[in-house]
Design a protein around this motif. Sequence first.
Motif, PDB file in Angstrom:
ATOM      1  N   TYR A  44       0.840  -1.190   0.000  1.00  0.00           N
ATOM      2  CA  TYR A  44       0.000   0.000   0.000  1.00  0.00           C
ATOM      3  C   TYR A  44       0.877   1.243   0.000  1.00  0.00           C
ATOM      4  O   TYR A  44       1.985   1.236   0.539  1.00  0.00           O
ATOM      5  CB  TYR A  44      -0.898   0.041   1.246  1.00  0.00           C
TER       6      TYR A  44
ATOM      7  N   LEU B 160      -5.726   4.395   2.244  1.00  0.00           N
ATOM      8  CA  LEU B 160      -4.630   3.626   1.657  1.00  0.00           C
ATOM      9  C   LEU B 160      -4.908   3.385   0.184  1.00  0.00           C
ATOM     10  O   LEU B 160      -6.054   3.242  -0.225  1.00  0.00           O
ATOM     11  CB  LEU B 160      -4.510   2.263   2.360  1.00  0.00           C
TER      12      LEU B 160
ATOM     13  N   GLU C 228      -3.741   0.741  -2.815  1.00  0.00           N
ATOM     14  CA  GLU C 228      -2.984  -0.459  -3.137  1.00  0.00           C
ATOM     15  C   GLU C 228      -2.062  -0.170  -4.318  1.00  0.00           C
ATOM     16  O   GLU C 228      -2.457   0.440  -5.302  1.00  0.00           O
ATOM     17  CB  GLU C 228      -3.935  -1.592  -3.483  1.00  0.00           C
TER      18      GLU C 228
END
Length: 180
Positions: free
Chosen positions: A71, A111, A113
Amino acid sequence: MTQTFNVGDIVTKQYGKKPAEVTCSYKGYDYYGGNYTCRYLHNNQSFTANGNDLKLYTEETEMTADTKTLYSFTVDDKVAYGTHIGTNSSNQYLIEEKATGTIHVFDKKDLEEVLPYTFSAKMGTSENHYVGTPGAVSKDDILLYTGSPSPQIAVVTGVDTKNKSARSKFKGAKLATEAI
């Protein structure tokens, strides 16, 4: 008690994590919890399962530690990278920063990815995702796929698709076309 589902419910397989939408329900199989046709949300592929093999999808289904997923996040106005090592009691992700080993706590929405650049291309009736280079193809480009015994024509249907299940690099070339 056997659980039944309705068209539109978001489910996952009993031992799975990927969400799917129930698209069709077949009556007459009540002993097995009914039969259902579902479509995965991440790739639109359909599958059929009986009700005993499905469960309702919840955020907790997704909240399992995945130490292989990288992340990116912002710390002190700088972009940092880390992996998910657990979840706290507030369902926030515990992220271990790669460079320093520092543990940070984030809501999942904060976050992003880290995924390779991908694009999708359609050949006949099937659409697949491939790892690519930014700017190498554009939507509606025509490609010649040479990764099978007989070459096939493919059309780019999307760029920067951020697809986790992307195949390897596209085997072939972009065709330059000219109107006639």
